[in-house]
Design a protein around this motif. Structure first.
Motif, PDB file in Angstrom:
ATOM      1  N   THR A  49     -24.244   2.492  26.908  1.00 20.77           N
ATOM      2  CA  THR A  49     -25.027   3.484  26.159  1.00 20.77           C
ATOM      3  C   THR A  49     -24.483   3.764  24.761  1.00 20.77           C
ATOM      4  O   THR A  49     -25.130   4.484  23.999  1.00 20.77           O
ATOM      5  N   ARG A  50     -23.313   3.244  24.411  1.00 20.92           N
ATOM      6  CA  ARG A  50     -22.780   3.482  23.064  1.00 20.92           C
ATOM      7  C   ARG A  50     -23.756   2.930  22.020  1.00 20.92           C
ATOM      8  O   ARG A  50     -24.211   1.805  22.109  1.00 20.92           O
TER       9      ARG A  50
ATOM     10  N   ASP B 207     -34.585   6.487  32.083  1.00 21.53           N
ATOM     11  CA  ASP B 207     -33.293   6.466  32.769  1.00 21.53           C
ATOM     12  C   ASP B 207     -33.339   5.405  33.851  1.00 21.53           C
ATOM     13  O   ASP B 207     -33.848   5.646  34.949  1.00 21.53           O
TER      14      ASP B 207
ATOM     15  N   LEU C  82     -23.595   8.208  21.440  1.00 26.94           N
ATOM     16  CA  LEU C  82     -24.884   7.653  21.835  1.00 26.94           C
ATOM     17  C   LEU C  82     -25.695   7.225  20.623  1.00 26.94           C
ATOM     18  O   LEU C  82     -26.631   6.420  20.740  1.00 26.94           O
TER      19      LEU C  82
ATOM     20  N   ALA D 214     -27.728  11.302  28.209  1.00 27.86           N
ATOM     21  CA  ALA D 214     -27.099  10.181  28.910  1.00 27.86           C
ATOM     22  C   ALA D 214     -25.578  10.271  28.788  1.00 27.86           C
ATOM     23  O   ALA D 214     -25.055  10.847  27.836  1.00 27.86           O
TER      24      ALA D 214
ATOM     25  N   LEU E  74     -31.306  13.717  23.947  1.00 32.46           N
ATOM     26  CA  LEU E  74     -30.378  12.797  24.609  1.00 32.46           C
ATOM     27  C   LEU E  74     -29.565  13.509  25.687  1.00 32.46           C
ATOM     28  O   LEU E  74     -28.959  14.553  25.433  1.00 32.46           O
TER      29      LEU E  74
ATOM     30  N   LEU F   2     -36.851   2.072  26.692  1.00 34.03           N
ATOM     31  CA  LEU F   2     -36.521   3.090  25.701  1.00 34.03           C
ATOM     32  C   LEU F   2     -37.491   3.047  24.532  1.00 34.03           C
ATOM     33  O   LEU F   2     -37.921   4.091  24.023  1.00 34.03           O
TER      34      LEU F   2
ATOM     35  N   LEU G  12     -26.781   3.721  21.652  1.00 31.23           N
ATOM     36  CA  LEU G  12     -28.083   3.487  22.264  1.00 31.23           C
ATOM     37  C   LEU G  12     -29.191   3.659  21.232  1.00 31.23           C
ATOM     38  O   LEU G  12     -30.207   2.956  21.256  1.00 31.23           O
TER      39      LEU G  12
ATOM     40  N   VAL H 192     -33.853  11.091  27.146  1.00 33.92           N
ATOM     41  CA  VAL H 192     -33.088   9.876  27.416  1.00 33.92           C
ATOM     42  C   VAL H 192     -31.945  10.272  28.349  1.00 33.92           C
ATOM     43  O   VAL H 192     -30.964  10.885  27.929  1.00 33.92           O
ATOM     44  N   GLY H 193     -32.102   9.963  29.621  1.00 31.38           N
ATOM     45  CA  GLY H 193     -31.163  10.407  30.644  1.00 31.38           C
ATOM     46  C   GLY H 193     -31.760  11.557  31.429  1.00 31.38           C
ATOM     47  O   GLY H 193     -32.229  12.536  30.853  1.00 31.38           O
TER      48      GLY H 193
END
Length: 323
Positions: free
Chosen positions: A215-216, A176, A240, A209, A207, A195, A218, A152-153
């Motif tokens: 994104t908080r 991403d 995240l 990101a 993770l 996602l 996520l 993720v990212g």
């Protein structure tokens, strides 16, 4: 140039400003402050021209408004979520980070944590210490090259992690939405547009990101419930992941395991559920090697020096990045 270093009292990174003084030279008067928040600074510190910011000292709007002369802040890290960027821009304060230090260390640490989870090294260690040499005591272990790893990212660190897992024979995918088309072809990995699809396809999710308003949390309750029997690695930012949802997913047996270098609130102990044997911890040190720390401090100081001299640097955070 009047420069201050803001570092925390607990878990401080900088013990002396001598390193920054050598880098910035005689034109900079550098002072180090160990504080929990900016309100603990003496009044004259608010007259600084620039700030070298470390992650446990927050710089919200009410703190920034007191820095009437400040022209630039350099976050000594990749992440910059401790700084109120809209307020900084409103005051004409330029904000930069150091995105190109320690990439290798974080990628290596991510791989180490993932291997510890997959190969059940914690259970192996406990078994031998208890006098048990029966390999069956640790349970089943998958073949590494059969795994699908979801990232993720896919920035600098995510890309470095992708290459490491590929070298071990794993299939790798990523989510991403900020990466341009063709990134997946350059790295030879699979792109996911959503996602949820990545979480469904992956046996291990890692993770990478940045932490911002988009994104908080996520990974919240809904996302973690999609990870039945899977592993989670987080060497990016604690925020995240919803900590309470993660604790519930571990306690309820949804996740096969987790390896965490970060936590949403690192001044507090993790929830009890996250201290069980299925969770591996490291103390926010994925970035660390002696070489990486020296690189970070050097690049942060040089970046601030250039911003104060010339008003520009390639590591300035754009409004889009800080959204």
């Amino acid at each position: 140039m009047n420069v201050i270093i803001l570092d925390s009292r607990r878990h401080s990174y900088v013990q002396s400003p001598d390193f920054e003084r050598r880098v910035m030279g005689a034109e900079a008067d550098v002072t180090l402050y160990h504080v929990d928040d900016a309100g603990q600074l003496p009044q004259h510190a608010f007259d600084c021209d620039g700030i070298l910011s470390w992650h446990l000292v927050p710089l919200p709007a009410q703190a920034l408004q007191r820095f009437s002369r400040c022209r630039a802040i350099v976050r000594a890290a990749v992440g910059y979520d401790n700084i109120d960027l809209p307020r900084a821009r409103q005051q004409g304060i330029q904000v930069a980070n150091v995105p190109d230090y320690g990439t290798e260390e974080v990628a290596d640490h991510t791989l180490a944590l993932a291997l510890a989870l997959i190969r059940k090294l914690g259970a192996c260690d406990r078994a031998v210490r208890a006098g048990n040499w029966d390999w069956r005591a640790v349970g089943t272990v998958p073949r590494l090259r059969d795994l699908f790893v979801g990232l993720v990212g896919l920035g600098r660190i995510g890309s470095a992690v992708a290459l490491r897992f590929k070298a071990l024979g794993c299939r790798v995918g990523f989510y991403d939405p900020l990466r341009p088309s063709g990134w997946e072809k350059a790295l030879g990995i699979e792109r996911f547009e959503h996602l949820s699809a990545l979480l469904a396809a992956s046996q291990l999710v890692s993770l990478h990101a940045p932490l911002n308003s988009a994104t908080r949390h996520l990974l919240g309750h809904e996302e973690l419930q999609r990870m039945q029997g899977k592993w989670l690695v987080n060497t990016a930012r604690g925020g995240l992941v919803d900590t309470q949802a993660l604790a519930a997913a571990v306690a309820g047996g949804t996740l096969a395991g987790a390896a965490l270098d970060v936590l949403e609130t690192e001044t507090e102990a993790p929830p009890t559920a996250l201290l069980c044997d299925r969770v591996i911890w490291s103390p926010h040190m994925a970035f660390y090697s002696q070489a990486a720390l020296a690189e970070l401090r050097t690049k942060a100081a040089l970046c601030l020096q250039q911003l104060l001299r010339h008003g520009t640097h390639r590591s300035l955070i754009s409004p889009q990045e800080g959204a």
